[in-house]
Enzyme design. Structure first.
Site, PDB file in Angstrom:
ATOM      1  N   GLU A  35      57.684  37.641  36.936  1.00 21.39           N
ATOM      2  CA  GLU A  35      56.483  38.320  37.426  1.00 21.39           C
ATOM      3  C   GLU A  35      56.461  39.787  37.004  1.00 21.39           C
ATOM      4  OE1 GLU A  35      55.847  37.930  41.617  1.00 21.39           O
ATOM      5  OE2 GLU A  35      56.507  35.837  41.651  1.00 21.39           O
ATOM      6  N   ASP A  58      76.572  38.072  40.794  1.00 22.10           N
ATOM      7  CA  ASP A  58      77.972  37.832  41.097  1.00 22.10           C
ATOM      8  C   ASP A  58      78.198  36.366  41.459  1.00 22.10           C
ATOM      9  OD1 ASP A  58      80.654  39.041  41.745  1.00 22.10           O
ATOM     10  OD2 ASP A  58      80.182  38.208  43.714  1.00 22.10           O
TER      11      ASP A  58
END
Length: 531
Positions: free
Chosen positions: A252, A199
């Site tokens: 990751e 956002d």
């Protein structure tokens, strides 16, 4: 590592309004889980959930008081885990809203920060001394009206809030704040989410000198926020190193993605989208509000897509016509429509032909229109403050309609948080016929999925007069020419045309392509067309 997001169709769910699962009139995670089969039946790839975190709900969850828990309105972490498991069983990825430019003023971090100027979290938010006359430190406005500064008597300082006063801005200049926010993202990655919708991604950093914004000479409307050029209150270059930290975190984990909401328009949004998605160490993609506007011309859609292609050649775009912040597009563009169903089908065909990632908003597949509300029914802060000049966002957030003849159209057995009105109930899922918007969406999404040209092909626009939008996707034998009539009046185009493919509503007569009002067609190959 796959890049499933590059050609994905994402279905946005507004949790409050999707399905009430516990009988309190508010949608929840159990309700979402119950209705995921409907979403999967559309042929989409992922769901995006608007905020579900613990919140006082001053701005419907965009004011977070605990980043690592579920608000009791929506259930608990076990409900979330069950929903993710069911979505994954159905082949749906799960994207969640991350609101990290600001928190709720009820967050423990802010409670500690406002207490004194010397505590451990004293500079976790943006604080500033008043001017000598007691006024705010600069001229920055809040998006929701009034100054972007609120006085805190405990510290005898102002704090920054780009939105509500109950949404204080986090101080991203502080590395400890960045670390804490990245930890919250890791929490959800470990829980199995597939991506984040970020956002207000261009609001993370502010000008450290707190310089005044200059005026915007091109705006003279009823709202205060657009009266400035926000060169100091957002869009700061320091955003990019933080985006790189976020990307390193998501990398990751296999097959994760981030899409950023850029709260700007025009050339600024293209520049920001380019900067934020360049290379492979920032955001995976961005979207702006350019196609969420009332403008409905071939030139507009072409200019937006070509502008991004030229201004952000290394970036990746996400396109949508509706979301929880704007008037539903079937209503916005009603003046160009034969009728509601025709506009729904045309807009689906256009959107699914655009290059990049596609996002559709719940109810869009029903041809759902904006709900007309009276003041007493409103919940949205801007509307409550500036009614009637500002109608607010409640009209696009009313509940999803499932069963036309049931109480509240099957959303809830009790009165819902926003009303379900007859015009929306009539478009319930069970009232959709074989030739209605729902069938059209399923067919058109299926067509997109079956055509590599629509998923990955290069885009070249054809020079045709209004109201015709036309472009070729792909190369050689696999190319498709996509043609859309943006007018309620029929149109005829000429060229070496073949019969349309896919769920087209156009027809060929010799070398003529006949498009009904709001008609569309996909033609095999790269076809030279003329009016």
């Amino acid at each position: 590592m796959t890049e499933w997001w590059r050609d994905a169709v994402i279905y946005q769910i507004y949790p409050r309004s999707f399905q009430d699962g516990n009988g309190d009139g508010i949608g929840d995670l159990a309700g979402i889980t119950r209705r995921l089969d409907h979403v999967a039946s559309l042929g989409v790839d992922a769901i995006w959930l608007s905020p579900i975190f613990t919140s006082p709900q001053k701005d419907m969850g965009y004011d977070v008081s605990d980043y690592t828990d579920i608000d009791p309105l929506f259930g608990d972490l076990a409900d979330f885990d069950a929903m993710v498991a069911r979505a994954h069983d159905l082949g749906l990825k799960v994207i969640i809203d991350q609101v990290i430019s600001h928190s709720s003023d009820k967050h423990p971090w802010f409670a500690e920060s406002r207490r004194s100027r010397s505590g451990p979290k004293a500079d976790w938010y943006v604080w500033a001394d008043p001017n000598p006359d007691g006024t705010p430190p600069n001229n920055w406005p809040s998006v929701f009206g009034g100054p972007a500064w609120e006085w805190e008597p405990q510290r005898r300082q102002y704090y920054l809030h780009n939105f509500l006063a109950e949404q204080p801005d986090l101080n991203m200049w502080n590395p400890a704040v960045q670390d804490a926010l990245l930890d919250t993202m890791r929490f959800w990655l470990e829980r199995g989410v597939d991506g984040f919708r970020l956002d207000t991604v261009n609001y993370y950093f502010h000008d450290a000198q707190l310089r005044d914004n200059p005026p915007n000479p091109d705006y003279d409307g009823p709202e205060t926020y657009p009266r400035q050029l926000h060169v100091h209150s957002k869009n700061q270059p320091q955003n990019i190193p933080f985006l790189k930290r976020m990307r390193a975190l998501t990398d990751e984990y296999p097959d994760r993605m981030m899409v950023g909401e850029v709260g700007d328009g025009g050339e600024t949004s293209i520049r920001i989208m380019s900067e934020y998605t360049a290379g492979s160490d920032r955001l995976h993609m961005c979207y702006s509000f350019e196609m969420l506007s009332p403008e409905f011309t071939a030139a507009h859609f072409r200019n937006v897509i070509e502008g991004v292609q030229q201004g952000a050649p290394d970036g990746h775009s996400c396109w949508s016509f509706s979301n929880h912040d704007v008037v539903r597009h079937v209503t916005r563009w009603a003046g160009h429509a034969v009728d509601q169903d025709r506009m729904a089908a045309l807009s689906a065909a256009m959107l699914m032909s655009f290059p990049g990632t596609i996002c559709i908003y719940q109810g869009e597949e029903l041809g759902q229109s904006e709900t007309t509300l009276v003041y007493e029914e409103l919940t949205d802060p801007p509307a409550l403050r500036f009614w009637p000049e500002v109608k607010g966002r409640d009209g696009c957030r009313t509940p999803m309609t499932w069963e036309a003849g049931a109480a509240n159209a099957g959303f809830s057995e009790v009165a819902p948080w926003l009303p379900v009105k007859d015009a929306q109930a009539a478009r319930a899922v069970d009232a959709q016929g074989n030739d209605g918007p729902l069938a059209a969406y399923r067919a058109i999404i299926g067509h997109r999925k079956a055509q590599d040209a629509l998923r990955f092909g290069a885009t070249r626009f054809l020079d045709l007069p209004e109201p015709i939008l036309a472009f070729a996707r792909g190369e050689g034998d696999d190319a498709l020419t996509c043609v859309f009539n943006l007018s309620p009046e029929p149109a005829i185009l000429r060229g070496a045309v073949s019969d349309p493919v896919g769920p087209s509503d156009a027809s060929r007569k010799g070398d003529e392509l006949h498009l009904p009002g709001n008609g569309f067609a996909w033609l095999p190959g790269q076809v030279a067309l003329r009016a």
